[in-house]
Design a protein around this motif. Structure first.
Motif, PDB file in Angstrom:
ATOM      1  N   UNK A 238       0.824  -1.201   0.000  1.00  0.00           N
ATOM      2  CA  UNK A 238       0.000   0.000   0.000  1.00  0.00           C
ATOM      3  C   UNK A 238       0.862   1.256   0.000  1.00  0.00           C
ATOM      4  N   UNK A 239       1.968   1.263   0.739  1.00  0.00           N
ATOM      5  CA  UNK A 239       2.861   2.415   0.759  1.00  0.00           C
ATOM      6  C   UNK A 239       3.471   2.662  -0.607  1.00  0.00           C
ATOM      7  N   UNK A 240       3.803   1.608  -1.336  1.00  0.00           N
ATOM      8  CA  UNK A 240       4.445   1.743  -2.634  1.00  0.00           C
ATOM      9  C   UNK A 240       3.486   2.209  -3.730  1.00  0.00           C
ATOM     10  N   UNK A 241       2.205   1.979  -3.566  1.00  0.00           N
ATOM     11  CA  UNK A 241       1.284   2.325  -4.633  1.00  0.00           C
ATOM     12  C   UNK A 241       1.206   3.821  -4.876  1.00  0.00           C
ATOM     13  N   UNK A 242       1.534   4.644  -3.893  1.00  0.00           N
ATOM     14  CA  UNK A 242       1.502   6.087  -4.109  1.00  0.00           C
ATOM     15  C   UNK A 242       2.605   6.544  -5.051  1.00  0.00           C
ATOM     16  N   UNK A 243       3.685   5.789  -5.173  1.00  0.00           N
ATOM     17  CA  UNK A 243       4.798   6.137  -6.050  1.00  0.00           C
ATOM     18  C   UNK A 243       4.557   5.714  -7.496  1.00  0.00           C
ATOM     19  N   UNK A 244       3.573   4.879  -7.755  1.00  0.00           N
ATOM     20  CA  UNK A 244       3.365   4.357  -9.096  1.00  0.00           C
ATOM     21  C   UNK A 244       3.035   5.449 -10.102  1.00  0.00           C
ATOM     22  N   UNK A 245       2.384   6.526  -9.646  1.00  0.00           N
ATOM     23  CA  UNK A 245       2.025   7.601 -10.566  1.00  0.00           C
ATOM     24  C   UNK A 245       3.250   8.346 -11.081  1.00  0.00           C
ATOM     25  N   UNK A 246       4.334   8.390 -10.285  1.00  0.00           N
ATOM     26  CA  UNK A 246       5.511   9.175 -10.657  1.00  0.00           C
ATOM     27  C   UNK A 246       6.654   8.346 -11.203  1.00  0.00           C
ATOM     28  N   UNK A 247       6.535   7.027 -11.206  1.00  0.00           N
ATOM     29  CA  UNK A 247       7.656   6.215 -11.694  1.00  0.00           C
ATOM     30  C   UNK A 247       7.173   5.125 -12.624  1.00  0.00           C
ATOM     31  N   UNK A 248       8.032   4.730 -13.524  1.00  0.00           N
ATOM     32  CA  UNK A 248       7.753   3.696 -14.508  1.00  0.00           C
ATOM     33  C   UNK A 248       7.854   2.322 -13.845  1.00  0.00           C
ATOM     34  N   UNK A 249       6.916   1.427 -14.123  1.00  0.00           N
ATOM     35  CA  UNK A 249       6.931   0.106 -13.511  1.00  0.00           C
ATOM     36  C   UNK A 249       8.205  -0.653 -13.820  1.00  0.00           C
ATOM     37  N   UNK A 250       8.702  -0.601 -15.058  1.00  0.00           N
ATOM     38  CA  UNK A 250       9.920  -1.313 -15.404  1.00  0.00           C
ATOM     39  C   UNK A 250      11.098  -0.793 -14.605  1.00  0.00           C
ATOM     40  N   UNK A 251      11.186   0.502 -14.381  1.00  0.00           N
ATOM     41  CA  UNK A 251      12.280   1.066 -13.599  1.00  0.00           C
ATOM     42  C   UNK A 251      12.199   0.582 -12.155  1.00  0.00           C
ATOM     43  N   UNK A 252      10.993   0.500 -11.593  1.00  0.00           N
ATOM     44  CA  UNK A 252      10.849   0.011 -10.234  1.00  0.00           C
ATOM     45  C   UNK A 252      11.351  -1.409 -10.098  1.00  0.00           C
ATOM     46  N   UNK A 253      11.014  -2.257 -11.063  1.00  0.00           N
ATOM     47  CA  UNK A 253      11.393  -3.656 -10.986  1.00  0.00           C
ATOM     48  C   UNK A 253      12.903  -3.811 -11.046  1.00  0.00           C
ATOM     49  N   UNK A 254      13.576  -3.070 -11.905  1.00  0.00           N
ATOM     50  CA  UNK A 254      15.014  -3.257 -12.066  1.00  0.00           C
ATOM     51  C   UNK A 254      15.843  -2.559 -10.995  1.00  0.00           C
ATOM     52  N   UNK A 255      15.264  -1.690 -10.183  1.00  0.00           N
ATOM     53  CA  UNK A 255      16.045  -1.023  -9.146  1.00  0.00           C
ATOM     54  C   UNK A 255      16.172  -1.875  -7.899  1.00  0.00           C
ATOM     55  N   UNK A 256      15.331  -2.868  -7.732  1.00  0.00           N
ATOM     56  CA  UNK A 256      15.390  -3.714  -6.558  1.00  0.00           C
ATOM     57  C   UNK A 256      16.084  -5.029  -6.902  1.00  0.00           C
ATOM     58  N   UNK A 257      16.720  -5.647  -5.917  1.00  0.00           N
ATOM     59  CA  UNK A 257      17.408  -6.909  -6.187  1.00  0.00           C
ATOM     60  C   UNK A 257      16.430  -8.060  -6.327  1.00  0.00           C
ATOM     61  N   UNK A 258      16.857  -9.080  -7.055  1.00  0.00           N
ATOM     62  CA  UNK A 258      16.133 -10.344  -7.062  1.00  0.00           C
ATOM     63  C   UNK A 258      16.784 -11.215  -6.011  1.00  0.00           C
ATOM     64  N   UNK A 259      16.027 -11.586  -5.009  1.00  0.00           N
ATOM     65  CA  UNK A 259      16.525 -12.461  -3.959  1.00  0.00           C
ATOM     66  C   UNK A 259      15.831 -13.791  -4.180  1.00  0.00           C
ATOM     67  N   UNK A 260      16.611 -14.796  -4.592  1.00  0.00           N
ATOM     68  CA  UNK A 260      16.022 -16.041  -5.059  1.00  0.00           C
ATOM     69  C   UNK A 260      16.492 -17.229  -4.236  1.00  0.00           C
ATOM     70  N   UNK A 261      15.629 -18.245  -4.186  1.00  0.00           N
ATOM     71  CA  UNK A 261      16.000 -19.483  -3.510  1.00  0.00           C
ATOM     72  C   UNK A 261      15.626 -20.715  -4.329  1.00  0.00           C
TER      73      UNK A 261
END
Length: 197
Positions: free
Chosen positions: A40-63
């Motif tokens: 819910x906190x992150x949804x307010x940023x969606x209007x000002x940022x591109x979804x693809x940019x959001x995805x690539x700025x965070x790490x993939x933590x995989x198992x």
């Protein structure tokens, strides 16, 4: 205490990835679904940022293997961290152009991080990624803190081995790629390190 802080950080990072995904399809990762306040906190940023940019700025933590293969693809992320050993029967390809910390104003950079760390960035556990072959096609890819068991083929400039081990051979597609290769901290390559024609 440090382990608890690390686990909380990992859960929050996974929740952030879930909140930034383009679809709200069901996933098999229950911890992502339970983190609705973060989403819910992150949804307010969606209007000002591109979804693809959001995805690539965070790490993939995989198992798991499937998530790792997706993360190293051209649709993946700039940094891929593992939480355990991973084993593949097929060859892997690290491809796509990514920027340091997902910021297009930064240099091209990609990091494979098969380890966990504490809040002071000290390595806690090191993991092994096993595959017959891994081809590096992303420029300035760094393998840090763990082991790759198999052969690595480099087809891009700037491959970096940092505090890591290659339990196999390291081959370069040409001399230019080999000359741009660097080693940081303690590294080990058990096999050959050469240009393969």
């Amino acid at each position: 205490m440090k382990i608890k802080a690390l686990l909380i950080s990992l859960v929050l990072a996974v929740a952030l990835l879930a909140g930034c995904s383009p679809d709200d399809n069901d996933t098999t990762d229950e911890p992502q679904e339970n983190e609705t306040p973060m989403e819910d906190e992150d949804t307010t940023d969606e209007e000002t940022s591109d979804e693809d940019a959001d995805v690539t700025t965070t790490p993939s933590i995989v198992d798991e293997e499937g998530a790792f293969k997706e993360a190293i693809s051209s649709d993946g992320t700039w940094i891929i961290a593992t939480l355990n050993d991973l084993t593949f029967d097929e060859d892997l390809v690290v491809e796509g152009e990514f920027h340091d910390k997902g910021d297009s104003n930064e240099d091209l950079y990609r990091k494979l991080a098969p380890y966990t760390q504490d809040e002071d960035r000290n390595i806690i556990d090191r993991y092994t990624i096993t595959a017959p072959k891994m081809t590096i096609k992303s420029p300035n890819t760094k393998l840090q803190g763990g082991t790759f068991k198999g052969d690595i083929y480099v087809e891009a400039d700037g491959f970096i081995l940092s505090d890591a081990k290659i339990d196999g051979n390291l081959y370069f597609a040409n001399e230019e790629y080999q000359k741009s290769f660097s080693e940081e901290e303690e590294t080990e390559i058990t096999g050959e390190n050469k240009v393969q024609e």
